[in-house]
Design a protein around this motif. Sequence first.
Motif, PDB file in Angstrom:
ATOM      1  N   SER A 464       0.862  -1.184   0.000  1.00  0.00           N
ATOM      2  CA  SER A 464       0.000   0.000   0.000  1.00  0.00           C
ATOM      3  C   SER A 464       0.896   1.230   0.000  1.00  0.00           C
ATOM      4  N   ALA A 465       0.809   2.024  -1.062  1.00  0.00           N
ATOM      5  CA  ALA A 465       1.683   3.197  -1.195  1.00  0.00           C
ATOM      6  C   ALA A 465       0.928   4.472  -0.834  1.00  0.00           C
ATOM      7  N   LYS A 466       1.669   5.556  -0.717  1.00  0.00           N
ATOM      8  CA  LYS A 466       1.099   6.914  -0.510  1.00  0.00           C
ATOM      9  C   LYS A 466       0.146   6.961   0.690  1.00  0.00           C
ATOM     10  N   GLN A 467       0.604   6.493   1.826  1.00  0.00           N
ATOM     11  CA  GLN A 467      -0.260   6.421   3.007  1.00  0.00           C
ATOM     12  C   GLN A 467      -0.037   7.572   3.976  1.00  0.00           C
ATOM     13  N   GLY A 468       0.653   8.610   3.534  1.00  0.00           N
ATOM     14  CA  GLY A 468       0.833   9.783   4.398  1.00  0.00           C
ATOM     15  C   GLY A 468       2.278  10.250   4.357  1.00  0.00           C
ATOM     16  N   VAL A 469       2.425  11.575   4.347  1.00  0.00           N
ATOM     17  CA  VAL A 469       3.771  12.149   4.287  1.00  0.00           C
ATOM     18  C   VAL A 469       4.327  12.237   5.706  1.00  0.00           C
ATOM     19  N   ARG A 470       5.542  11.721   5.865  1.00  0.00           N
ATOM     20  CA  ARG A 470       6.183  11.734   7.190  1.00  0.00           C
ATOM     21  C   ARG A 470       7.399  12.649   7.175  1.00  0.00           C
ATOM     22  N   ILE A 471       7.470  13.530   8.148  1.00  0.00           N
ATOM     23  CA  ILE A 471       8.674  14.324   8.361  1.00  0.00           C
ATOM     24  C   ILE A 471       9.156  13.945   9.758  1.00  0.00           C
ATOM     25  N   ILE A 472      10.289  13.288   9.831  1.00  0.00           N
ATOM     26  CA  ILE A 472      10.780  12.853  11.144  1.00  0.00           C
ATOM     27  C   ILE A 472      12.129  13.514  11.411  1.00  0.00           C
ATOM     28  N   PHE A 473      12.222  14.156  12.567  1.00  0.00           N
ATOM     29  CA  PHE A 473      13.437  14.890  12.927  1.00  0.00           C
ATOM     30  C   PHE A 473      14.409  13.975  13.673  1.00  0.00           C
ATOM     31  N   ALA A 474      15.648  14.469  13.744  1.00  0.00           N
ATOM     32  CA  ALA A 474      16.701  13.657  14.363  1.00  0.00           C
ATOM     33  C   ALA A 474      16.370  13.297  15.814  1.00  0.00           C
ATOM     34  N   ASN A 475      15.654  14.178  16.528  1.00  0.00           N
ATOM     35  CA  ASN A 475      15.311  13.883  17.930  1.00  0.00           C
ATOM     36  C   ASN A 475      14.040  13.048  18.063  1.00  0.00           C
ATOM     37  N   GLY A 476      13.499  12.590  16.936  1.00  0.00           N
ATOM     38  CA  GLY A 476      12.302  11.744  16.984  1.00  0.00           C
ATOM     39  C   GLY A 476      11.001  12.517  16.816  1.00  0.00           C
ATOM     40  N   ASP A 477      11.042  13.842  16.871  1.00  0.00           N
ATOM     41  CA  ASP A 477       9.806  14.609  16.654  1.00  0.00           C
ATOM     42  C   ASP A 477       9.240  14.259  15.280  1.00  0.00           C
ATOM     43  N   ARG A 478       7.899  14.250  15.182  1.00  0.00           N
ATOM     44  CA  ARG A 478       7.303  13.887  13.891  1.00  0.00           C
ATOM     45  C   ARG A 478       6.198  14.859  13.497  1.00  0.00           C
ATOM     46  N   ILE A 479       6.142  15.124  12.206  1.00  0.00           N
ATOM     47  CA  ILE A 479       4.968  15.786  11.625  1.00  0.00           C
ATOM     48  C   ILE A 479       4.495  14.865  10.504  1.00  0.00           C
TER      49      ILE A 479
END
Length: 541
Positions: A464-479
């Motif tokens: 299953s592709a294109k299931q949401g855009v992930r931005i993950i920072f080096a400290n683990g924070d996520r958007i």
Amino acid sequence: MKVIHTQPIAGQRPGTSGLRKKVTVFQQPHYLENFVQAIFDAVPALKGGTLVLGGDGRFYNRVAVQIILKMAAANGVAQVILGRGGILSTPAASSVIRKYAATGGIVLSASHNPGGADGDFGIKYNTDNGGPAAEKITEAIYQHTTRISQYQISDAADLDLDVLGSFSVAGMAVEIIDPVADYAVLMQDLFDFDAIRAWFAAGKRMQFDAMSAVAGPYAVEIIEGLLAAPCGTVVNGVPLEDFGGHHPDPNPAHATALIAAMSAANAPDFGAASDGDADRNMVLGRNFVVTPSDSLAVLAANATLVPGYRKGLVGVARSMPTSAAVDAVAKALGIACYETPTGWKFFGNLLDAGKVTLCGEESYGTGSDHVREKDGVWAVLFWLNLLAVTGKSVEEIITAHWARFGRHIYSRHDFEGIASESAEQLMAALRSQLPELVGQTLGGQEIHLADDFAYDDPVDGSHSAKQGVRIIFANGDRIIYRLSGTGTAGATLRVYLEKYQADVTQDGVEAQLALAGLIDISRELAKITAFTGMAQPTVVT
Ligand code: G6P
Ligand code: ZN
């Protein structure tokens, strides 16, 4: 039996959880019938098989039940097991399918979407494991809707839906069952009812807001009946076709009366609410809201305190946008933790294969291998069981959990009612930025990963592709950004924000404050105001 000529109606592809449209759309000639015939055509095993049928009682539920009964008879279904009054909560439907080894089930609900003549209606097909049909089947159903030329329906009279017993519709057996009984038996197998009864008997108080939806009869019979909680513990306990005008979505934005009751001076010890079809849940302590991601983590960490899970968990699963709080628990327990796309159906294979025992989602869904749907009343009973055997308050349980595992501060910001085109453009613009984002520093944190989540099912290998855009920072924070798959008007952008806080002295910090920096970044990165014209989200959970 009559054969009715029809033609394809556009737009009948099931979304995250079945086909959901305005009631007025379903009321169009042949609309429901086409979709139901497509189910019978896509699932030949229903011929001669057993079908479970019921819904959340919203407007059009009874009309749809009569149509489906007549179509089932005309399509050769041997037996329908129907909840009295056309009522079955989604988890109860799942449990009934499993208990009676049915071929499948049709669940009538638009879940947490408002009901009534101007509200939403929905229909979905569940397979013999009791869970929502996998994409392969929903897609086959959809393909049939695009080619349909006729449907079969019996001309039998309407059935009286309100009497228990065995009946016949044009030769097809119909068993009308008590919608609560089987489910209540299952709950007694899993939870320590004696301990919970003693907790109530000692004077502890609870408020369960059934939001005038289908959880009412389940909560009244189990919590006020079997567990002997005082009358009035369940409020809004009678299901109404329009949910009494409530938006039956158990979150702080919609369950405002419960939030107010739980922050009043004489607040009960425990608060809970569930949605239209009783598969979602929100739990609260006195003046204390539990996020769904934390709830899942707490249930996982304390599962062995509950009879049904005494032996421990084989593994856990969460949807990708759900916080990593449960990951921390899985790590400590040394069990597997799976990350799936949004949609309960993705848990089905993991549960069937015995890879996970508990699973949950940020969208107020928690469940286990006892059924193949998320289960609101189950989650509430799980919490009651924990409160009863630990003697702690909700807040004490959560703060002890944070002290042990750290806190995953979490919030979801929804931007509803966006023009579909603008929402697609926003996501496309975001996706096009992804390749350059890794390594960039935003708000003082380096971006570690920027991608579009894809999932390879470890059981059947489906992708299953294109299931949401992930931005993950080096400290683990996520958007995380994704478009909702359950709305019926325009598009909803969901932005999920998460920050890990290991320092327990910071535990009391209000989530929106702690997440303020990430919130700003999320708005700028996706140019939300430019694409949507909205400066603020419509719902914050
Ligand atoms: C339903 C599904 C869930 C899903 C939720 C939100 O409740 O059963 O699995 O998480 O909808 O979906 P959405 O696509 O609107 O974010
Ligand atoms: Zn629901």
